[in-house]
Write a protein that holds these residues in place. Structure first.
Motif, PDB file in Angstrom:
ATOM      1  N   ASN A   1       0.861  -1.158   0.030  1.00  0.00           N
ATOM      2  CA  ASN A   1       0.158  -0.033   0.148  1.00  0.00           C
ATOM      3  C   ASN A   1       0.656   1.274  -0.137  1.00  0.00           C
ATOM      4  OD1 ASN A   1      -2.467  -1.433   0.309  1.00  0.00           O
ATOM      5  ND2 ASN A   1      -2.156  -1.788   2.331  1.00  0.00           N
ATOM      6  N   ASP A   2       2.196   1.068   0.031  1.00  0.00           N
ATOM      7  CA  ASP A   2       3.032   2.462  -0.035  1.00  0.00           C
ATOM      8  C   ASP A   2       3.281   3.034  -1.437  1.00  0.00           C
ATOM      9  OD1 ASP A   2       4.996   3.984   0.018  1.00  0.00           O
ATOM     10  OD2 ASP A   2       6.047   3.095   1.592  1.00  0.00           O
ATOM     11  N   LYS A   3       2.721   3.934  -1.793  1.00  0.00           N
ATOM     12  CA  LYS A   3       2.483   4.560  -3.037  1.00  0.00           C
ATOM     13  C   LYS A   3       3.908   5.145  -3.189  1.00  0.00           C
ATOM     14  CE  LYS A   3      -1.696   3.489  -3.608  1.00  0.00           C
ATOM     15  NZ  LYS A   3      -1.991   2.542  -4.332  1.00  0.00           N
ATOM     16  N   GLU A   4       4.793   5.483  -2.530  1.00  0.00           N
ATOM     17  CA  GLU A   4       6.218   5.837  -2.765  1.00  0.00           C
ATOM     18  C   GLU A   4       7.120   4.677  -3.655  1.00  0.00           C
ATOM     19  OE1 GLU A   4       8.152   7.246   0.438  1.00  0.00           O
ATOM     20  OE2 GLU A   4       6.930   8.732   1.006  1.00  0.00           O
ATOM     21  N   TRP A   5       6.583   3.491  -3.436  1.00  0.00           N
ATOM     22  CA  TRP A   5       7.313   2.273  -4.184  1.00  0.00           C
ATOM     23  C   TRP A   5       6.826   2.155  -5.571  1.00  0.00           C
ATOM     24  CZ3 TRP A   5      11.246  -1.235  -2.909  1.00  0.00           C
ATOM     25  CH2 TRP A   5      11.875  -0.893  -1.378  1.00  0.00           C
ATOM     26  N   ALA A   6       7.729   1.615  -6.419  1.00  0.00           N
ATOM     27  CA  ALA A   6       7.269   1.112  -7.585  1.00  0.00           C
ATOM     28  C   ALA A   6       7.592  -0.363  -7.739  1.00  0.00           C
ATOM     29  CB  ALA A   6       8.042   2.007  -8.949  1.00  0.00           C
TER      30      ALA A   6
END
Length: 467
Positions: free
Chosen positions: A68-73
């Protein structure tokens, strides 16, 4: 039991300067920890191992990744984006159980419910067999709870034979080819000079010299994004008629990127070149997870001669018990021919845009892909042009995690269940696989991370050792 962990262990043992490579030390510790946890506390039980993608996910979590971490790709994922695409059909969102009443709770046979098998056969005939006398029927289709289940069922019914495959190849094949002890896997390497396509002349020599009875291949191929098609695919099917069973994993068959707009909507399958659906030893595996972009909808199928369907139905009775009856019923309208064509065209347009975008950005970074993908949603990225240590996939992967982006090191696609090769000299060691399956916004996050990594490496070249 041979597993990814055994495979990776052989890699690190062969390193001459392992102490200089933190990335390989991390891999060794991971393997050793798994082995320590695998002491035989329960008699007769062995750890089955896992694919390289599992290692990548575990390492990402250790670096702070969460789903759920939107900083990751996540450029390592094997799933496509699942939302509505421009010009595409509506996406299924709910399943109304009241439409069928109690019948959804009936036990479905391990071959699958007849209506869905009929729908699959009809779609194959409409797409690939128009005008042919021999047509698929429901008796040529077996429904399975996912592609891995289909492959496992097939492996369970292959006798004491030599089974040929080519690397780089889909990571899960390592476990499938090692668990079922009656088949003996024989690997060969695909060559960049052939654009990673199957070399039929070489394959014919191997069949003759090694007495291969079964050939297994993903087509289109994961991870290289290449495929065998047209006359070459026809020749491969012809080869099957010479008494060598050909098993084709066709899950990426919709992911075609033709230059001619008139070819949009064309998909790839060996079914097009089969003469007699019950005599030609050609077996095809596909399903909802990739082309239909429904990775959580575990309904897939194996298409082949009636005798094969009968055999894998029997293996399914003790391996997996069959696919969900509810999901099978709900899948039937998704296989309508007109809906499928609309879905394919929208997919091919949208994913071509993403492919071209990623390739263009990589080239600007100095990472030009010499053999760009013509199919799938993967890029097989060669790192040899980079200075050490980023020139090997495992180090590149570890450093990219620090930039909150996941890829998959190429060595995990060097399937080697019988340990016949020195994997430190693997042809896959200097590669990573990048997925352009995610949405464009996530792709750009990942590409920004690669750009940062290259910049940092140029400024501070000594990262994780000298390999």
């Amino acid at each position: 039991m041979t597993s990814f962990f055994n495979l990776a262990s052989s890699v690190v043992k062969e390193l001459r300067h392992e102490a200089d490579s933190e990335a390989h030390q991390l891999l060794r510790k991971y393997i050793d920890d798994k082995k320590d946890n695998n002491e035989e506390t329960i008699p007769g039980i062995l750890h089955p191992g896992a694919t390289g993608v599992t290692y990548c996910t575990d390492r990402a979590i250790a670096n702070g990744y969460s789903y759920n971490d939107k900083e990751w790709a996540n450029l390592g994922q094997g799933a496509p984006e699942v939302g509505l695409l421009p010009e595409g059909p509506d996406r299924p969102k709910t399943i109304d159980l009241t439409l069928w009443g109690d019948e959804v709770n009936e036990y479905g046979p391990t071959t699958g419910i007849k209506e869905l098998r009929e729908a699959v056969a009809k779609l194959y005939n409409e797409e690939y067999r128009k005008g042919k006398e021999s047509q698929y029927t429901y008796e040529n289709v077996c429904i399975t709870p996912g592609g891995r289940a289909g492959m496992a069922r097939l492996a369970a019914v292959i006798g004491d034979v030599y089974c040929g495959y080519q690397i780089p190849e889909y990571t899960t094949y390592s476990e499938v080819l090692s668990v079922f002890k009656r088949l003996i896997p024989i690997p060969t390497a695909l060559d960049a000079k052939d654009k990673y396509k199957l070399n039929l002349d070489q394959l014919k020599r191997e069949i003759q010299n090694l007495n291969l009875s079964v050939i297994i291949a993903s087509n289109p191929r994961n991870p290289t994004g290449q495929c065998i098609s047209g006359d070459e695919l026809q020749d491969l099917v012809q080869l099957a008629r010479e008494k060598t069973t050909v098993i084709l994993d066709e899950f990426y068959s919709w992911y075609q990127y033709p230059d001619n707009p008139n070819d949009l909507g064309t998909s790839l399958s060996g079914a097009r070149y089969v003469d007699d659906v019950n005599e030609d030893p050609v077996i095809l595996i596909n399903g909802l997870t990739k082309g239909f972009r429904l990775p959580g909808w575990r309904v897939c199928w194996v298409v082949g001669p009636k005798s094969v369907v009968s055999a894998i139905s029997q293996s399914g009775s003790f391996l997996d018990g069959g696919a969900s009856h509810v999901l099978q019923k709900a899948a039937i309208p998704l296989l309508d021919y007109d809906r499928v064509q609309q879905d394919k065209v929208s997919l091919q347009k949208a994913f071509r845009i993403k492919r071209d975008h990623v390739l263009a950005r990589l080239e600007k970074m100095g990472l030009k892909v010499s053999i760009p993908p013509t199919a799938t949603f993967y890029i097989w990225l060669d790192l040899k042009g980079l200075n050490s240590p980023l020139s090997n996939g495992l180090t590149f992967f570890e450093e990219l995690l620090k930039e909150k982006t996941i890829c998959v090191p190429g060595i995990f696609f060097d399937i080697n269940p019988s340990h016949r090769r020195n994997l430190f000299h693997s042809p896959c060691h200097h590669f990573v696989r990048l997925s352009f399956g995610p949405k464009l916004m996530e792709l750009d996050r990942g590409l920004d991370a690669i750009e940062r990594l290259l910049k940092k490496h140029n400024e501070t070249p000594h990262l994780l050792g000298t390999k």
